[in-house]
Scaffold this motif. Structure first.
Motif, PDB file in Angstrom:
ATOM      1  N   ARG A 116      22.778 -23.415 -47.467  1.00  0.00           N
ATOM      2  CA  ARG A 116      23.546 -22.984 -48.563  1.00  0.00           C
ATOM      3  C   ARG A 116      22.573 -22.148 -49.660  1.00  0.00           C
ATOM      4  O   ARG A 116      21.208 -22.356 -49.533  1.00  0.00           O
ATOM      5  CB  ARG A 116      24.107 -24.215 -49.251  1.00  0.00           C
ATOM      6  CG  ARG A 116      23.224 -25.286 -49.989  1.00  0.00           C
ATOM      7  CD  ARG A 116      23.900 -26.483 -50.511  1.00  0.00           C
ATOM      8  NE  ARG A 116      24.826 -26.285 -51.504  1.00  0.00           N
ATOM      9  CZ  ARG A 116      25.854 -27.130 -51.938  1.00  0.00           C
ATOM     10  NH1 ARG A 116      25.877 -28.250 -51.161  1.00  0.00           N
ATOM     11  NH2 ARG A 116      26.540 -26.939 -53.074  1.00  0.00           N
ATOM     12  N   ASP A 117      23.210 -21.296 -50.207  1.00  0.00           N
ATOM     13  CA  ASP A 117      22.751 -20.542 -51.371  1.00  0.00           C
ATOM     14  C   ASP A 117      23.057 -20.817 -52.432  1.00  0.00           C
ATOM     15  O   ASP A 117      24.229 -20.224 -52.869  1.00  0.00           O
ATOM     16  CB  ASP A 117      22.499 -19.059 -50.814  1.00  0.00           C
ATOM     17  CG  ASP A 117      21.769 -18.275 -51.702  1.00  0.00           C
ATOM     18  OD1 ASP A 117      21.376 -18.394 -52.987  1.00  0.00           O
ATOM     19  OD2 ASP A 117      21.414 -17.161 -51.321  1.00  0.00           O
TER      20      ASP A 117
ATOM     21  N   PHE B  39      29.662 -25.414 -58.335  1.00  0.00           N
ATOM     22  CA  PHE B  39      29.404 -25.566 -56.790  1.00  0.00           C
ATOM     23  C   PHE B  39      28.305 -26.217 -56.421  1.00  0.00           C
ATOM     24  O   PHE B  39      27.929 -27.112 -55.432  1.00  0.00           O
ATOM     25  CB  PHE B  39      29.022 -23.900 -56.206  1.00  0.00           C
ATOM     26  CG  PHE B  39      28.469 -23.827 -54.845  1.00  0.00           C
ATOM     27  CD1 PHE B  39      27.223 -23.661 -54.557  1.00  0.00           C
ATOM     28  CD2 PHE B  39      29.418 -24.010 -53.786  1.00  0.00           C
ATOM     29  CE1 PHE B  39      26.681 -23.380 -53.134  1.00  0.00           C
ATOM     30  CE2 PHE B  39      29.131 -23.942 -52.509  1.00  0.00           C
ATOM     31  CZ  PHE B  39      27.848 -23.684 -52.190  1.00  0.00           C
ATOM     32  N   ASN B  40      27.213 -26.183 -57.101  1.00  0.00           N
ATOM     33  CA  ASN B  40      25.867 -26.841 -56.545  1.00  0.00           C
ATOM     34  C   ASN B  40      25.847 -28.327 -57.086  1.00  0.00           C
ATOM     35  O   ASN B  40      24.761 -28.905 -56.899  1.00  0.00           O
ATOM     36  CB  ASN B  40      24.537 -26.017 -57.556  1.00  0.00           C
ATOM     37  CG  ASN B  40      24.481 -26.314 -59.019  1.00  0.00           C
ATOM     38  OD1 ASN B  40      25.544 -26.779 -59.372  1.00  0.00           O
ATOM     39  ND2 ASN B  40      23.679 -25.717 -59.593  1.00  0.00           N
TER      40      ASN B  40
ATOM     41  N   ILE C 218      26.083 -30.535 -45.754  1.00  0.00           N
ATOM     42  CA  ILE C 218      24.837 -30.202 -46.372  1.00  0.00           C
ATOM     43  C   ILE C 218      25.156 -30.843 -47.946  1.00  0.00           C
ATOM     44  O   ILE C 218      25.978 -30.469 -48.521  1.00  0.00           O
ATOM     45  CB  ILE C 218      24.380 -28.796 -46.350  1.00  0.00           C
ATOM     46  CG1 ILE C 218      23.057 -28.543 -47.071  1.00  0.00           C
ATOM     47  CG2 ILE C 218      25.438 -27.753 -47.024  1.00  0.00           C
ATOM     48  CD1 ILE C 218      22.564 -27.455 -46.614  1.00  0.00           C
ATOM     49  N   ARG C 219      23.954 -31.477 -48.479  1.00  0.00           N
ATOM     50  CA  ARG C 219      24.186 -31.955 -49.721  1.00  0.00           C
ATOM     51  C   ARG C 219      23.830 -30.918 -50.598  1.00  0.00           C
ATOM     52  O   ARG C 219      23.471 -29.727 -50.511  1.00  0.00           O
ATOM     53  CB  ARG C 219      22.933 -33.104 -50.007  1.00  0.00           C
ATOM     54  CG  ARG C 219      23.478 -34.284 -49.137  1.00  0.00           C
ATOM     55  CD  ARG C 219      24.678 -35.098 -49.494  1.00  0.00           C
ATOM     56  NE  ARG C 219      24.590 -36.463 -48.988  1.00  0.00           N
ATOM     57  CZ  ARG C 219      25.998 -37.044 -49.204  1.00  0.00           C
ATOM     58  NH1 ARG C 219      26.992 -36.725 -49.939  1.00  0.00           N
ATOM     59  NH2 ARG C 219      25.858 -38.350 -48.726  1.00  0.00           N
ATOM     60  N   SER C 220      24.048 -31.171 -52.106  1.00  0.00           N
ATOM     61  CA  SER C 220      24.252 -30.289 -53.247  1.00  0.00           C
ATOM     62  C   SER C 220      22.915 -29.599 -53.249  1.00  0.00           C
ATOM     63  O   SER C 220      23.104 -28.320 -53.543  1.00  0.00           O
ATOM     64  CB  SER C 220      24.643 -30.839 -54.466  1.00  0.00           C
ATOM     65  OG  SER C 220      23.806 -32.294 -54.613  1.00  0.00           O
ATOM     66  N   GLY C 221      21.723 -30.243 -53.218  1.00  0.00           N
ATOM     67  CA  GLY C 221      20.397 -29.512 -53.390  1.00  0.00           C
ATOM     68  C   GLY C 221      19.925 -28.907 -51.948  1.00  0.00           C
ATOM     69  O   GLY C 221      18.748 -28.345 -52.247  1.00  0.00           O
TER      70      GLY C 221
ATOM     71  N   HIS D 221      26.917 -21.459 -45.436  1.00  0.00           N
ATOM     72  CA  HIS D 221      26.725 -20.870 -44.195  1.00  0.00           C
ATOM     73  C   HIS D 221      26.711 -21.824 -43.063  1.00  0.00           C
ATOM     74  O   HIS D 221      26.341 -23.065 -43.278  1.00  0.00           O
ATOM     75  CB  HIS D 221      25.596 -19.910 -44.219  1.00  0.00           C
ATOM     76  CG  HIS D 221      25.401 -18.956 -45.120  1.00  0.00           C
ATOM     77  ND1 HIS D 221      26.265 -17.886 -45.400  1.00  0.00           N
ATOM     78  CD2 HIS D 221      24.505 -18.661 -46.293  1.00  0.00           C
ATOM     79  CE1 HIS D 221      26.009 -17.186 -46.183  1.00  0.00           C
ATOM     80  NE2 HIS D 221      24.974 -17.718 -46.937  1.00  0.00           N
ATOM     81  N   LEU D 222      27.437 -21.315 -41.882  1.00  0.00           N
ATOM     82  CA  LEU D 222      27.233 -22.174 -40.581  1.00  0.00           C
ATOM     83  C   LEU D 222      26.948 -21.161 -39.568  1.00  0.00           C
ATOM     84  O   LEU D 222      27.711 -20.332 -39.166  1.00  0.00           O
ATOM     85  CB  LEU D 222      28.733 -22.816 -40.354  1.00  0.00           C
ATOM     86  CG  LEU D 222      28.580 -23.708 -39.213  1.00  0.00           C
ATOM     87  CD1 LEU D 222      27.576 -25.084 -39.556  1.00  0.00           C
ATOM     88  CD2 LEU D 222      30.093 -24.246 -38.719  1.00  0.00           C
ATOM     89  N   GLN D 223      25.667 -21.144 -39.026  1.00  0.00           N
ATOM     90  CA  GLN D 223      25.140 -20.486 -38.200  1.00  0.00           C
ATOM     91  C   GLN D 223      25.689 -21.330 -36.534  1.00  0.00           C
ATOM     92  O   GLN D 223      25.068 -22.398 -36.559  1.00  0.00           O
ATOM     93  CB  GLN D 223      23.672 -20.323 -38.222  1.00  0.00           C
ATOM     94  CG  GLN D 223      23.100 -19.571 -36.969  1.00  0.00           C
ATOM     95  CD  GLN D 223      23.842 -17.978 -36.913  1.00  0.00           C
ATOM     96  OE1 GLN D 223      23.674 -17.312 -37.981  1.00  0.00           O
ATOM     97  NE2 GLN D 223      23.838 -17.622 -35.738  1.00  0.00           N
TER      98      GLN D 223
END
Length: 124
Positions: free
Chosen positions: A71-72, A28-29, A50-53, A79-81
């Motif tokens: 992202r976590d 995933f990351n 959003i990029r991987s990091g 997530h998308l707020q």
């Protein structure tokens, strides 16, 4: 990687929703994560990425200043707020994983893993 988006629902105009996308797999990351949406009768369109990091982040003009992507990586989630929602935001929202170059960040063809979508309905 397999993706599952959730968190959609019905909200009044001006309200907020937080979409999440859970990913399986150990890579995933390594992926850029994108959010796309498709309204009835319309083509799928880019919302945010959003990029991987964890950065940088990218937004469609319609999402700037209202939506925030995060992202976590330890939890394999993105997530998308979504704030200040408008009826025009009504759509099925999809999360996607890929490794797009900058010029393709908003192209759905640059992403090769897709979740099943979650419906967001904004009432006026």
């Amino acid at each position: 990687v397999q993706l599952q988006a959730f968190g959609g629902g019905v909200v009044q105009a001006g309200g907020s929703l937080r979409l999440s996308c859970a990913a399986s797999g150990r890579t995933f990351n390594s992926y850029t994560m994108g959010w796309f949406r498709q309204a009835p009768g319309k083509e799928r369109e880019f919302v945010a990425a959003i990029r991987s990091g964890g950065g940088p982040t990218y937004y469609a003009d319609s999402a700037k200043s209202r939506f925030v992507v995060s992202r976590d990586n330890p939890k394999n989630t993105v997530h998308l707020q979504m704030n200040s929602l408008e009826p025009e935001d009504t759509a099925v929202y999809y999360c996607a994983a890929g490794k797009p170059i900058l010029s393709s960040i908003a192209s759905s063809r640059a992403y090769y893993h897709w979740g099943q979508g979650t419906l967001v309905t904004v009432s006026s």
